[in-house]
Motif scaffolding. Structure first.
Motif, short mmCIF file in Angstrom:
data_model
loop_
_atom_site.label_atom_id
_atom_site.label_comp_id
_atom_site.label_asym_id
_atom_site.label_seq_id
_atom_site.Cartn_x
_atom_site.Cartn_y
_atom_site.Cartn_z
N ALA A 1 0.82 -1.21 0.00
CA ALA A 1 0.00 0.00 0.00
C ALA A 1 0.85 1.26 0.00
O ALA A 1 0.52 2.26 -0.66
CB ALA A 1 -0.93 -0.01 1.21
N ARG A 2 1.97 1.23 0.70
CA ARG A 2 2.85 2.40 0.73
C ARG A 2 3.50 2.65 -0.64
O ARG A 2 3.61 3.80 -1.09
CB ARG A 2 3.93 2.21 1.79
N LEU A 3 3.92 1.58 -1.26
CA LEU A 3 4.50 1.74 -2.59
C LEU A 3 3.46 2.25 -3.59
O LEU A 3 3.77 3.07 -4.47
CB LEU A 3 5.08 0.40 -3.07
N THR A 4 2.24 1.79 -3.45
CA THR A 4 1.17 2.27 -4.32
C THR A 4 0.87 3.74 -4.04
O THR A 4 0.63 4.52 -4.96
CB THR A 4 -0.10 1.43 -4.12
N GLU B 1 3.03 5.87 -2.95
CA GLU B 1 4.16 6.61 -3.52
C GLU B 1 3.97 6.79 -5.03
O GLU B 1 4.21 7.87 -5.56
CB GLU B 1 5.46 5.86 -3.24
N SER B 2 3.50 5.73 -5.69
CA SER B 2 3.25 5.83 -7.13
C SER B 2 2.14 6.83 -7.43
O SER B 2 2.25 7.65 -8.36
CB SER B 2 2.87 4.45 -7.68
N ALA B 3 1.06 6.79 -6.64
CA ALA B 3 -0.04 7.73 -6.84
C ALA B 3 0.42 9.16 -6.57
O ALA B 3 -0.02 10.10 -7.24
CB ALA B 3 -1.20 7.36 -5.94
N SER B 4 1.30 9.34 -5.59
CA SER B 4 1.83 10.67 -5.28
C SER B 4 2.67 11.20 -6.44
O SER B 4 2.63 12.40 -6.77
CB SER B 4 2.66 10.63 -4.00
N GLN B 5 3.45 10.34 -7.07
CA GLN B 5 4.24 10.76 -8.24
C GLN B 5 3.32 11.14 -9.39
O GLN B 5 3.59 12.12 -10.11
CB GLN B 5 5.16 9.62 -8.66
N THR B 6 2.24 10.40 -9.57
CA THR B 6 1.28 10.75 -10.61
C THR B 6 0.64 12.10 -10.32
O THR B 6 0.46 12.94 -11.22
CB THR B 6 0.19 9.68 -10.72
N LEU B 7 0.28 12.31 -9.02
CA LEU B 7 -0.29 13.60 -8.63
C LEU B 7 0.68 14.73 -8.92
O LEU B 7 0.28 15.82 -9.38
CB LEU B 7 -0.66 13.58 -7.15
N ALA B 8 1.96 14.51 -8.67
CA ALA B 8 2.96 15.55 -8.93
C ALA B 8 2.99 15.89 -10.42
O ALA B 8 3.09 17.07 -10.82
CB ALA B 8 4.33 15.07 -8.45
N SER B 9 2.89 14.85 -11.27
CA SER B 9 2.90 15.08 -12.70
C SER B 9 1.66 15.84 -13.15
O SER B 9 1.73 16.79 -13.95
CB SER B 9 3.00 13.75 -13.44
N VAL B 10 0.51 15.46 -12.62
CA VAL B 10 -0.75 16.14 -12.98
C VAL B 10 -0.73 17.57 -12.47
O VAL B 10 -1.18 18.50 -13.17
CB VAL B 10 -1.95 15.36 -12.40
N GLN C 1 -5.96 3.91 2.96
CA GLN C 1 -5.64 2.49 2.95
C GLN C 1 -4.37 2.21 3.73
O GLN C 1 -4.28 1.23 4.49
CB GLN C 1 -5.50 2.02 1.50
N VAL C 2 -3.38 3.06 3.58
CA VAL C 2 -2.14 2.91 4.33
C VAL C 2 -2.39 3.05 5.83
O VAL C 2 -1.87 2.26 6.63
CB VAL C 2 -1.09 3.95 3.85
N ALA C 3 -3.22 4.02 6.20
CA ALA C 3 -3.54 4.19 7.62
C ALA C 3 -4.22 2.95 8.18
O ALA C 3 -3.95 2.51 9.32
CB ALA C 3 -4.43 5.41 7.81
N SER C 4 -5.12 2.34 7.40
CA SER C 4 -5.79 1.12 7.83
C SER C 4 -4.80 -0.02 8.01
O SER C 4 -4.85 -0.74 9.03
CB SER C 4 -6.87 0.74 6.82
N ARG D 1 -4.46 0.02 -9.28
CA ARG D 1 -5.26 -0.76 -8.35
C ARG D 1 -5.10 -2.26 -8.63
O ARG D 1 -5.02 -3.08 -7.71
CB ARG D 1 -6.73 -0.37 -8.45
N ASN D 2 -5.10 -2.63 -9.89
CA ASN D 2 -4.92 -4.03 -10.25
C ASN D 2 -3.57 -4.55 -9.78
O ASN D 2 -3.44 -5.70 -9.32
CB ASN D 2 -5.04 -4.21 -11.76
N LEU D 3 -2.54 -3.71 -9.88
CA LEU D 3 -1.21 -4.10 -9.42
C LEU D 3 -1.20 -4.30 -7.91
O LEU D 3 -0.63 -5.28 -7.40
CB LEU D 3 -0.19 -3.04 -9.82
N LEU D 4 -1.85 -3.40 -7.17
CA LEU D 4 -1.90 -3.52 -5.72
C LEU D 4 -2.68 -4.79 -5.33
O LEU D 4 -2.23 -5.55 -4.45
CB LEU D 4 -2.57 -2.29 -5.11
#
Length: 435
Positions: free
Chosen positions: A147-150, A152-161, A188-191, A393-396
């Motif tokens: 979940a943390r790696l996901t 991190e990936s979503a955060s990188q996408t947000l940075a690009s957007v 999800q990470v908090a959970s 999501r599929n990868l996670l």
């Protein structure tokens, strides 16, 4: 840009604890449990007390007593008569000898075996609990890491957007979608963090490990195994399963108890008593009076005729004991049935987890390749952000399914190990298809 810095800082803060955590192996956790677990320590005290109280020595030692006294007789204050001081002493020995002495010795021996088996069962139950808690912690840890790696990936996408939005190349809807994705993964990470902390507490409470900043060893790779059916494993479990051994011992105890009750209530018994008196039977005032002594020995016997009459207390006691023996045999049969079903469940779970792991590994490979392709297409403007989020999501999900299947497999083998009395390494060495 401010949102990007916050998301990145959050991800880094979350990742840091696992990097600094101490690796605790399963063997070390089990060792700590054996040394620190309070319930196991209490079971040890119970074992020692039972072994002490079930010693045959207490039956063989006769009743020995020394009695005596000192008297001051004939004192007169008016006449000034000092009176006479005297004393006497005697030693008494008595012992009951009957058939119950033999049966009692056999019963006490079986009780000692039963106490040892009870302690071994307590230790085994603790080990099972530690193994389950340990691999549950490993599962929580793996889920949290995924979940943390996901995130991190979503955060990188947000940075690009965010960068594209600042340059007028992305609309507000795309930015909101990327922000929502990050928030969802943060939740999800908090959970998973909460589940991880609870799993750590559960393991530490069993083992006495004080450090809460721990991590587990990697889940071992299990080679392809060809396990026999439940009937075959039942043969292995005959002498290795502690529960079956304990139930067998209960049957023997019940049988010995019946013999002991019959010997106590329905068989003759002999009582031997001996006594020795030193000195006269009247108070004396000088040591020379102790030149006389007396000894006596008596032998008696008892034949319990009434205990053979149906309905009498002795007859009912024997029948009650025989009922206990039948119940112990039924419990043994139930134990065999439960063991067979448990082995079947272990084998079914292992087979299911093996298939699930095979599918999960294939799915993980496909999901990883798909995500890389979709991410590349998204960066080149050939697919939407929603498509990228779906691929993430599929990868996670694939990574979580793989971790779950790995833990299910090792837990199934652990359960089978305790059922048949063979350690996991021996099972793998015996039934591995690999050379």
């Amino acid at each position: 840009m401010k949102r990007l810095l916050i998301a990145t800082a959050t991800a880094l803060a979350i990742l840091c604890p696992l990097q600094a955590a101490e690796v605790v192996t399963l063997d070390h956790a089990l060792e700590c449990a054996r040394k620190n677990n309070v319930d196991l320590a209490a079971a040890q005290v119970t074992l020692e007390r039972t072994l002490r109280n079930s010693s045959i020595t207490s039956t063989l030692i006769p009743d020995i007593s020394i009695t005596g006294g000192v008297t001051w007789d004939g004192v007169s204050i008016i006449d000034g008569t000092p009176g006479t001081i005297g004393s006497n002493a005697s030693i008494g020995i008595s012992m009951d000898i009957g058939s119950d002495m033999i049966t009692d010795a056999a019963l006490r021996s079986l009780e000692r075996d039963g106490a040892l088996l009870d302690y071994m069962l307590s230790a085994e139950s603790l080990e099972q609990a530690v193994v389950t808690a340990y691999w549950n912690l490993a599962l929580c840890e793996g889920s949290l890491e995924s979940a943390r790696l996901t995130l991190e990936s979503a955060s990188q996408t947000l940075a690009s957007v965010q960068e594209r939005y600042d340059n007028g190349m992305a609309d507000e809807l795309e930015l909101s979608s990327a922000q929502l994705e990050v928030l969802q993964y943060e939740g999800q990470v908090a959970s998973y963090e909460s589940q991880y902390r609870l799993a750590v507490i559960a393991l530490c409470s069993l083992t006495g490990i004080e450090d809460r900043d721990i991590t587990t060893q990697d889940v071992p790779d299990i080679p392809d195994l060809e396990l026999p059916d439940a009937e075959t494993f039942m043969q292995t479990a005959q002498g290795g399963n502690l529960t079956i051994r304990s139930l067998h011992n209960d049957v023997e105890i019940a049988r010995a108890t019946t013999d002991d009750v019959r010997a106590t209530n329905q068989l003759p018994s002999i009582t031997i008593s001996a006594g020795y008196d030193l000195g006269p039977t009247v108070p004396v005032s000088s040591f020379d009076s102790y030149t006389t002594d007396r000894a006596s020995v008596s032998v008696g016997f008892t034949i319990p005729i009434s205990s053979w009459i149906p309905g009498s207390g002795g007859s009912n006691a024997v029948k009650d004991s025989q009922d206990g023996e039948r119940i112990a045999k039924l419990n043994l049969q139930a134990g065999y049935d439960d063991l067979y079903y448990s082995i079947e469940e272990d084998l079914a779970t292992f087979e299911q987890s093996t298939r699930a792991l095979r599918v999960a590994r294939g799915g993980m490979e496909l999901a990883s390749n798909t995500f890389d392709l979709v991410q590349e297409r998204y960066e080149n403007g050939y697919c939407t952000l929603d498509e990228l989020n779906d691929a993430r999501r599929n990868l996670l999900d694939a990574d979580l399914a793989r971790t779950q299947a790995e833990v299910d497999m090792i837990l199934a083998l652990s359960g089978l190990s305790y059922d048949i009395g063979m350690d996991v390494e021996s099972i793998i060495d015996t039934y591995s298809l690999e050379e």
